[in-house]
Motif scaffolding. Sequence first.
Motif, short mmCIF file in Angstrom:
data_model
loop_
_atom_site.label_atom_id
_atom_site.label_comp_id
_atom_site.label_asym_id
_atom_site.label_seq_id
_atom_site.Cartn_x
_atom_site.Cartn_y
_atom_site.Cartn_z
N THR A 89 41.51 62.94 -39.99
CA THR A 89 41.52 61.56 -40.48
C THR A 89 42.60 61.38 -41.52
OG1 THR A 89 39.13 61.45 -40.08
CG2 THR A 89 40.11 59.69 -41.38
N SER A 92 45.72 61.01 -39.77
CA SER A 92 45.83 59.72 -39.07
C SER A 92 46.51 58.65 -39.93
CB SER A 92 44.45 59.24 -38.63
OG SER A 92 43.69 58.71 -39.71
N VAL A 95 49.71 58.35 -38.34
CA VAL A 95 49.72 58.23 -36.88
C VAL A 95 49.76 56.76 -36.48
CG1 VAL A 95 48.49 58.81 -34.75
CG2 VAL A 95 48.49 60.42 -36.67
N LEU A 100 47.19 56.89 -32.31
CA LEU A 100 46.15 56.62 -33.31
C LEU A 100 44.86 56.17 -32.66
CD1 LEU A 100 45.30 56.33 -36.27
CD2 LEU A 100 46.27 54.02 -36.26
N LEU A 103 43.14 59.15 -31.21
CA LEU A 103 42.60 60.03 -32.25
C LEU A 103 41.33 59.44 -32.84
CD1 LEU A 103 42.93 62.60 -33.89
CD2 LEU A 103 44.45 61.36 -35.45
N HIS A 104 41.34 58.12 -33.10
CA HIS A 104 40.13 57.47 -33.61
C HIS A 104 38.97 57.64 -32.63
CE1 HIS A 104 42.38 54.57 -36.53
NE2 HIS A 104 41.91 55.61 -37.16
#
Length: 427
Positions: A89, A92, A95, A100, A103-104
């Motif tokens: 996080t 991120s 990112v 992004l 990844l989230h």
Amino acid sequence: MKSALYLCLLLLGLQVQGQLKSNLNDEQQEQEIAHFSEDHSQAEGENSPHAKIAPSNADFAFRVYKQIREETGNKNIFFSPLSISTAFTMLSLGVRSNTLSQLHKGLAFNLTDMEEQEIHAGFQRILQLLNDPHREDQLSMGNALFVDDRLKLLKKFLDDVRNLYYSEATSTSFQNPPEAIKEINEYIETKTHGKIVDFLQDLDPQTVMVLVNYVFFKGYWEKPFSPLSTRDADFMLDAKNSVKVKMMHEKKHFNIHRDEKLSCWVVEIPYKGNATSLFILPDEGTMKQVEDALLKETVSSWLKSLEYREIYLDLPKFSISGYYDVKSLFEKMGVTEVFSDQADLSGVAENSNLKVSKAIHKAMVDVSENGTEAAAVTLIEIIAESAEFPPPPHIKFNRPFLMMIIDKSTDGVLFMGRIVNPTAKEE
């Protein structure tokens, strides 16, 4: 060509002996984190930032556990989901675009339920609560960036990691790999109180940044086990095979729950302060059934169903560790772009085309009469491309079981694992 970034998470947990004093990332972090009000040292309710991200962090923890289970088979498991999620996080912040979003999703964050800034505010609050110097247990969490002299971090990324994650950037010459490795390993060894040594073995020639996150927790049982009652006993690996362990014995009141639907016992063993542990003992042959049901709703139900009862408790002393390739785990969970040529980390640094090339995690735990000791490290590298009360039940943890360490002030799963062989050594 893409440049390289290493992200390293380190988590060190409960320890039996030692001073009950928090050890923060560094003096500056210590001062910054201490600025938050003492009046908010306890959980502030469901609308607080850390409470809003707690369900997502729990979902992430159980997703990772099940992915590790698929890869490890019938072996011990121990890791820190909070360490891994905090590192990614924090990353991120730099990112962008689809990288992004993916990844989230992998971290179990739904941006229709909360805004990105709320996610980071939640982790900021977790860092504050875990590093509260007034805690009875010793718990600290911190982050660090080791940055190549040639990489120019964007001011916004640098400000955000400093203000939200209390991380400072240290100038490091990755053109001299042995010195860079030595510097990073010395930091890790110091922050884990010597529990994780020589973690980083090599660096990709294109490495330009290493991000480290560590968690350290040393806790003492509220009700220690008597060493005089510890004796040799058999721990059943399966129906036919067993190993000798040092088995602790107590007849005391504990919060317990019998889950008849899942066929398992749940025993809470609290530490002094704001941390507690859950030990889950599946009936013979039901481990997979219990593991499949590991969800935040299941654990929440267990916690709400606990009853304070006297029991005979047998719990082995054990010391185990686990090492995991988080990149492989994430890719199998659908997080692929951040590791690929399509990665968009344009919010990290000027004029750099970055991707994550490696992500690794190590964790250890040691349970004995007075408490528990645990440690973990994760490393991510971004490289240049190339009811009624009957007689007290006797709950014997003499067969494979599960364990969780939970911080009550943040509702966060600090560590979780599966112990199938308390005597197994790290491979």
